[in-house]
Scaffold this motif. Structure first.
Motif, PDB file in Angstrom:
ATOM      1  N   VAL A  41      94.639  89.967  52.773  1.00 36.98           N
ATOM      2  CA  VAL A  41      93.766  89.681  51.628  1.00 36.98           C
ATOM      3  C   VAL A  41      93.640  90.906  50.726  1.00 36.98           C
ATOM      4  N   LEU A  42      93.500  92.080  51.320  1.00 40.13           N
ATOM      5  CA  LEU A  42      93.404  93.303  50.511  1.00 40.13           C
ATOM      6  C   LEU A  42      94.680  93.539  49.704  1.00 40.13           C
ATOM      7  N   GLU A  43      95.814  93.292  50.307  1.00 43.17           N
ATOM      8  CA  GLU A  43      97.077  93.475  49.587  1.00 43.17           C
ATOM      9  C   GLU A  43      97.213  92.438  48.473  1.00 43.17           C
ATOM     10  N   LEU A  44      96.847  91.200  48.750  1.00 39.67           N
ATOM     11  CA  LEU A  44      96.884  90.163  47.722  1.00 39.67           C
ATOM     12  C   LEU A  44      95.946  90.527  46.568  1.00 39.67           C
ATOM     13  N   HIS A  45      94.770  91.015  46.888  1.00 43.49           N
ATOM     14  CA  HIS A  45      93.809  91.432  45.864  1.00 43.49           C
ATOM     15  C   HIS A  45      94.398  92.548  45.002  1.00 43.49           C
ATOM     16  N   ARG A  46      95.047  93.523  45.633  1.00 41.95           N
ATOM     17  CA  ARG A  46      95.667  94.612  44.894  1.00 41.95           C
ATOM     18  C   ARG A  46      96.716  94.093  43.926  1.00 41.95           C
ATOM     19  N   LEU A  47      97.551  93.174  44.389  1.00 41.07           N
ATOM     20  CA  LEU A  47      98.606  92.612  43.545  1.00 41.07           C
ATOM     21  C   LEU A  47      98.024  91.832  42.360  1.00 41.07           C
ATOM     22  N   ILE A  48      97.009  91.032  42.620  1.00 43.48           N
ATOM     23  CA  ILE A  48      96.371  90.241  41.557  1.00 43.48           C
ATOM     24  C   ILE A  48      95.703  91.147  40.538  1.00 43.48           C
ATOM     25  N   GLN A  49      94.973  92.146  41.005  1.00 40.14           N
ATOM     26  CA  GLN A  49      94.288  93.068  40.086  1.00 40.14           C
ATOM     27  C   GLN A  49      95.287  93.803  39.191  1.00 40.14           C
ATOM     28  N   ALA A  50      96.380  94.244  39.764  1.00 38.25           N
ATOM     29  CA  ALA A  50      97.395  94.940  38.964  1.00 38.25           C
ATOM     30  C   ALA A  50      97.934  94.012  37.883  1.00 38.25           C
ATOM     31  N   LYS A  51      98.220  92.769  38.230  1.00 35.66           N
ATOM     32  CA  LYS A  51      98.732  91.789  37.251  1.00 35.66           C
ATOM     33  C   LYS A  51      97.695  91.543  36.161  1.00 35.66           C
ATOM     34  N   LEU A  52      96.423  91.366  36.540  1.00 34.94           N
ATOM     35  CA  LEU A  52      95.368  91.104  35.563  1.00 34.94           C
ATOM     36  C   LEU A  52      95.171  92.274  34.601  1.00 34.94           C
ATOM     37  N   GLN A  53      95.461  93.465  35.056  1.00 31.59           N
ATOM     38  CA  GLN A  53      95.313  94.653  34.220  1.00 31.59           C
ATOM     39  C   GLN A  53      96.606  94.986  33.478  1.00 31.59           C
ATOM     40  N   GLY A  54      97.568  94.076  33.547  1.00 30.92           N
ATOM     41  CA  GLY A  54      98.822  94.253  32.836  1.00 30.92           C
ATOM     42  C   GLY A  54      99.719  95.320  33.427  1.00 30.92           C
ATOM     43  N   GLN A  55      99.491  95.663  34.665  1.00 27.13           N
ATOM     44  CA  GLN A  55     100.297  96.689  35.326  1.00 27.13           C
ATOM     45  C   GLN A  55     101.344  96.033  36.213  1.00 27.13           C
ATOM     46  N   ASP A  56     102.407  96.769  36.457  1.00 28.15           N
ATOM     47  CA  ASP A  56     103.413  96.314  37.413  1.00 28.15           C
ATOM     48  C   ASP A  56     102.875  96.609  38.810  1.00 28.15           C
ATOM     49  N   PRO A  57     102.624  95.590  39.623  1.00 22.74           N
ATOM     50  CA  PRO A  57     102.055  95.847  40.949  1.00 22.74           C
ATOM     51  C   PRO A  57     103.062  96.447  41.918  1.00 22.74           C
ATOM     52  N   GLY A  58     104.322  96.421  41.544  1.00 21.89           N
ATOM     53  CA  GLY A  58     105.340  96.896  42.472  1.00 21.89           C
ATOM     54  C   GLY A  58     105.525  95.899  43.602  1.00 21.89           C
ATOM     55  N   ALA A  59     106.298  96.324  44.545  1.00 24.80           N
ATOM     56  CA  ALA A  59     106.560  95.449  45.698  1.00 24.80           C
ATOM     57  C   ALA A  59     105.331  95.407  46.596  1.00 24.80           C
ATOM     58  N   PRO A  60     105.118  94.286  47.255  1.00 24.74           N
ATOM     59  CA  PRO A  60     104.016  94.235  48.222  1.00 24.74           C
ATOM     60  C   PRO A  60     104.225  95.304  49.292  1.00 24.74           C
ATOM     61  N   SER A  61     103.150  95.931  49.701  1.00 25.01           N
ATOM     62  CA  SER A  61     103.277  96.962  50.724  1.00 25.01           C
ATOM     63  C   SER A  61     103.328  96.312  52.102  1.00 25.01           C
TER      64      SER A  61
END
Length: 170
Positions: free
Chosen positions: A133-153
């Motif tokens: 869930v924390l990793e999913l949250h990180r990926l979603i937040q990066a997308k919402l902020q227009g950032q490249d989230p990179g690969a899932p860790s």
């Protein structure tokens, strides 16, 4: 498997889950690697594929002992199959852990109440879920902020060996 080897067991059978499941194939690889590292024989006659159920574990234990009667320990890919194996071993007059040691995987709450209590592997699924869930949250937040989230860790969470009487540990 390493724990069973440490208990002096040398002919360790495997009741595998369906090997088309990733978890089962990874557990199979771990069993195989532990035997090889200990200089013990990896014997295909000591492997029977089960179906994750107690009934399947009982069938698999009977088949395993029919094709390899000298097995002195069994690692079952989940606690349900270990429960079935425990029942089949009792029916066959094999005493756990005196005649044959047994270990499962999952640390289901009931495993402490098997007779004898089951040695098992605990995978802390709460930590697994929290980490996902924390990793999913990180990926979603990066997308919402227009950032490249990179690969899932990737994070490796270590399982815990729960030693109980079924493995013959002192």
């Amino acid at each position: 498997t390493q724990h069973l080897i440490a208990q002096g067991r040398r002919k360790i059978g495997l009741i595998a889950g369906p090997l088309n499941f990733r978890a089962a194939s990874e557990r199979y690889s771990g069993w195989e690697e532990a035997l090889e590292r200990a200089g013990l024989q990896v014997d295909s006659l000591r492997v029977v594929e089960g179906d994750w159920t107690a009934a399947g574990g009982a069938r698999a234990a009977r088949a395993l002992l029919a094709q390899s009667p000298d097995v002195d320990a069994i690692f079952a890919h989940n606690d349900q199959m270990a429960l079935g194996a425990l029942s089949a071993l009792a029916d066959l007059g094999r005493r756990v852990p005196d005649d044959i040691a047994l270990a499962g995987f999952d640390n289901t709450p009931e495993s402490a109440f098997f007779q004898p209590p089951l040695t098992t592997i605990a995978t802390n699924m709460i930590d697994v879920g929290r980490t996902a869930v924390l990793e999913l949250h990180r990926l979603i937040q990066a997308k919402l902020q227009g950032q490249d989230p990179g690969a899932p860790s990737a994070k490796i969470l270590s399982p815990e060996l729960i030693i109980r009487q079924s493995s013959g540990a002192r």
